[in-house]
Design an enzyme around this catalytic site. Structure first.
Site, PDB file in Angstrom:
ATOM      1  N   ALA A 196       0.857  -1.190   0.000  1.00  0.00           N
ATOM      2  CA  ALA A 196       0.000   0.000   0.000  1.00  0.00           C
ATOM      3  C   ALA A 196       0.888   1.232   0.000  1.00  0.00           C
ATOM      4  O   ALA A 196       2.007   1.204   0.520  1.00  0.00           O
ATOM      5  CB  ALA A 196      -0.919   0.005   1.219  1.00  0.00           C
ATOM      6  N   LEU A 247       1.930   9.603   3.774  1.00  0.00           N
ATOM      7  CA  LEU A 247       3.131   9.727   4.610  1.00  0.00           C
ATOM      8  C   LEU A 247       4.198   8.694   4.278  1.00  0.00           C
ATOM      9  O   LEU A 247       5.376   8.912   4.571  1.00  0.00           O
ATOM     10  CB  LEU A 247       2.758   9.602   6.092  1.00  0.00           C
ATOM     11  CG  LEU A 247       1.709  10.571   6.632  1.00  0.00           C
ATOM     12  CD1 LEU A 247       1.651  10.473   8.147  1.00  0.00           C
ATOM     13  CD2 LEU A 247       2.021  11.997   6.205  1.00  0.00           C
ATOM     14  N   GLY A 248       3.814   7.570   3.718  1.00  0.00           N
ATOM     15  CA  GLY A 248       4.791   6.528   3.440  1.00  0.00           C
ATOM     16  C   GLY A 248       4.155   5.372   2.714  1.00  0.00           C
ATOM     17  O   GLY A 248       3.018   5.460   2.244  1.00  0.00           O
ATOM     18  N   GLN A 249       4.888   4.267   2.606  1.00  0.00           N
ATOM     19  CA  GLN A 249       4.351   3.072   1.961  1.00  0.00           C
ATOM     20  C   GLN A 249       4.832   1.828   2.686  1.00  0.00           C
ATOM     21  O   GLN A 249       5.799   1.873   3.456  1.00  0.00           O
ATOM     22  CB  GLN A 249       4.722   3.026   0.483  1.00  0.00           C
ATOM     23  CG  GLN A 249       6.197   3.014   0.173  1.00  0.00           C
ATOM     24  CD  GLN A 249       6.444   3.321  -1.309  1.00  0.00           C
ATOM     25  OE1 GLN A 249       5.852   4.238  -1.882  1.00  0.00           O
ATOM     26  NE2 GLN A 249       7.336   2.552  -1.931  1.00  0.00           N
ATOM     27  N   ASP A 295      -8.248   7.015  14.333  1.00  0.00           N
ATOM     28  CA  ASP A 295      -8.527   6.894  12.894  1.00  0.00           C
ATOM     29  C   ASP A 295      -8.974   5.468  12.555  1.00  0.00           C
ATOM     30  O   ASP A 295      -8.317   4.764  11.785  1.00  0.00           O
ATOM     31  CB  ASP A 295      -7.276   7.264  12.103  1.00  0.00           C
ATOM     32  CG  ASP A 295      -7.562   7.498  10.622  1.00  0.00           C
ATOM     33  OD1 ASP A 295      -8.725   7.765  10.287  1.00  0.00           O
ATOM     34  OD2 ASP A 295      -6.620   7.419   9.822  1.00  0.00           O
TER      35      ASP A 295
END
Length: 511
Positions: free
Chosen positions: A67, A71-73, A224
């Site tokens: 994914a 912000l990042g992977q 979240d």
């Protein structure tokens, strides 16, 4: 606009107290879909952060990310010891970009704070900016996320139906997070859950129960909990992911919220207002009467509705609508709680169409009230059984808060008397209902003017058409303008007649 504004959009998708409902609804539809950055960038960050070549760190490392987010992977890998893991790698240059964007947004916040048009006197825009900046920068520190994950796992250690991935801190830094690979079925995928022999109703019950425990017992909650961050495993087990955005309720705040719940159940509007002022959710309060009346209306409105319509989302909408033209300042933590409950409620209704959050929450709420009753009962028994000394002790304890607040109260009284002597106190008489009616009347007049202008242009169009023997080019502009004005008139009329009070809380909401 990049990662900063993607995250801000997500944060503001829960802030109906700050933005019009239409904008909030649109923001809630946005999805965090961004292209992955190259594996060369991933390799560079991993080797810099972990100070070893990749072939020595990992037996296998998938170059295609599972994914990619703002912000990042995430990449799947296998340690040299054989454990399957996932690596969360931060985007290159993310902190520098956040710093640049947040410095610009600070200028915007300061401008809004000085602007009466955007509610500067009643909105703490600088405070809202600081909350957002704090949340964003926390999400860039992956070691903090690792600590959050471990704390969350410890809190739920006794509940076997909740599972949290293990953290490998030897392979983690502030830009790299290494976690156990724990695959599951997305919680919102009911068809896949049923194919796997899992029970959607039990899952809905457990996800709600888990969140109530986080709020009421732990005071530390996942801020979240969207469907991408919760998966389901064998035995209807809940798997939680992504602990970058967490909320925390300090013990005094949690106690105040419990007092607030009791006041809401008792429909005591005055007590609700007092507690909200103490929590900092009400600012610049000069006259409590209209606020108390609004809160009382809210409490009466909730109790008069059937249980089926008392959804978290509906209650939140009512609360935000009241907050729109009153000096409410809903802290970000409370907004996260409302958004999380609302998100879970939507997912759980997908799993179980008959799901009612109130039925799940009732046992926990009752436990809270019973605990409060036991405390009060214990104090009362101490008074009865302790004779004069017991009563003296309890009266002394109850007088301590008043004694501590006495100096500030005396100071306020002294300042008020001084203003009276100088003639500096003015009495403002204002009717919020009258002001709203005047705004509606003004808008209706404007709407009639639009209709009148549309009609005039329609007549001109007819005359030009007749005078030019049907020349469409000459009639196109007035005809098009007339049609556009008629459309605007129709939309405004529909909006006003649908709910004449809803759209006139704020001058800036006019078309």
């Amino acid at each position: 606009l990049g990662p900063t504004f993607i995250k801000l959009g997500q944060l503001f998708s829960s802030r109906s107290d700050l933005l019009p409902k239409e904008i909030v609804e649109e923001l809630s539809l946005l999805q965090d879909k961004v292209p992955a950055f190259s594996f060369d960038g991933v390799r560079k960050i991993l080797e810099e952060e972990l100070d070893e070549p990749l072939h020595l760190l990992f037996k296998e490392l998938d170059e295609t990310p599972l994914a990619a987010a703002s912000l990042g992977q995430v990449h799947r890998a296998q340690l040299q010891t054989g454990e399957d893991v996932v690596l969360k790698v931060q985007r290159p240059g993310l902190i520098e970009l956040f710093t640049l964007d947040l410095n610009a947004l600070k200028l915007v916040a300061n401008y809004l704070q000085r602007s009466e048009k955007y509610g500067g006197p009643t909105r703490d825009w600088v405070g809202i900016y600081e909350e957002c900046a704090k949340i964003l920068m926390q999400e860039t520190r992956y070691l903090d996320e690792a600590d959050n994950l471990e704390r969350f796992a410890t809190n739920f250690a006794s509940r076997r139906w909740i599972r949290v991935p293990k953290v490998y801190k030897a392979y983690s830094t502030n830009r790299v997070l290494c976690m156990q690979y724990v695959p599951g079925i997305k919680i919102s995928n009911r068809a896949a859950l049923e194919r796997a022999g899992l029970d959607p109703k039990i899952i809905a019950q457990r996800s709600s129960e888990a969140y109530l425990v986080q709020i009421l017992e732990h005071g530390f909650f996942h801020a979240d909990p969207h469907p991408g961050n919760i998966a389901i495993g064998p035995g209807n087990t809940l798997y939680y992911y992504d602990f970058g955005m967490m909320g925390e309720l300090r013990p005094n705040i949690r106690d105040a919220l419990l007092d607030l719940l009791v006041a809401i159940v008792e429909k005591d509007a005055s007590k609700v207002v007092d507690i909200m002022i103490g929590l900092g959710a009400l600012a610049n309060v000069t006259d409590r009467a209209p606020i108390r009346r609004a809160v009382q209306f809210f409490l009466d409105n909730i109790s008069s509705k059937p249980m089926k319509s008392q959804t978290v989302s509906a209650i939140g909408d009512d609360l935000y609508e009241i907050a729109r033209d009153k000096p409410f300042r809903i802290p970000a933590t409370f907004a996260f709680v409302l958004r999380a409950f609302s998100t879970l409620e939507g997912v759980n209704r997908t799993l179980d169409p008959d799901f009612k959050f109130g039925e799940v929450a009732q046992p926990y709420g009752q436990a809270v009230f019973d605990a409060r009753k036991r405390v009060l009962s214990g104090l009362a028994n101490g008074t009865r059984n302790g004779g004069v000394l017991g009563r003296l002790r309890n009266e002394t304890l109850s007088a301590i808060p008043a004694a501590l607040n006495a100096p500030s109260r005396i100071s306020r009284i002294d300042k008020t008397l001084e203003k009276l002597e100088l003639g500096d106190i003015k009495l403002n008489a204002k009717s919020a209902e009258t002001e709203r009616l005047l705004r509606i009347q003004t808008d209706l007049v404007q709407n009639n003017n639009i209709l009148y202008l549309s009609g005039v242009l329609g007549v001109i169009t007819t005359q030009v058409y007749a005078a030019t023997a049907g020349d469409l080019q000459l009639t196109a502009v007035p005809a098009g303008t007339s049609a556009l004005l008629a459309l605007i008139w129709a939309r405004r009329t529909k909006r006003i007649t649908r709910d004449p009070f809803k759209k006139y809380r704020d001058d800036s909401s006019s078309l």
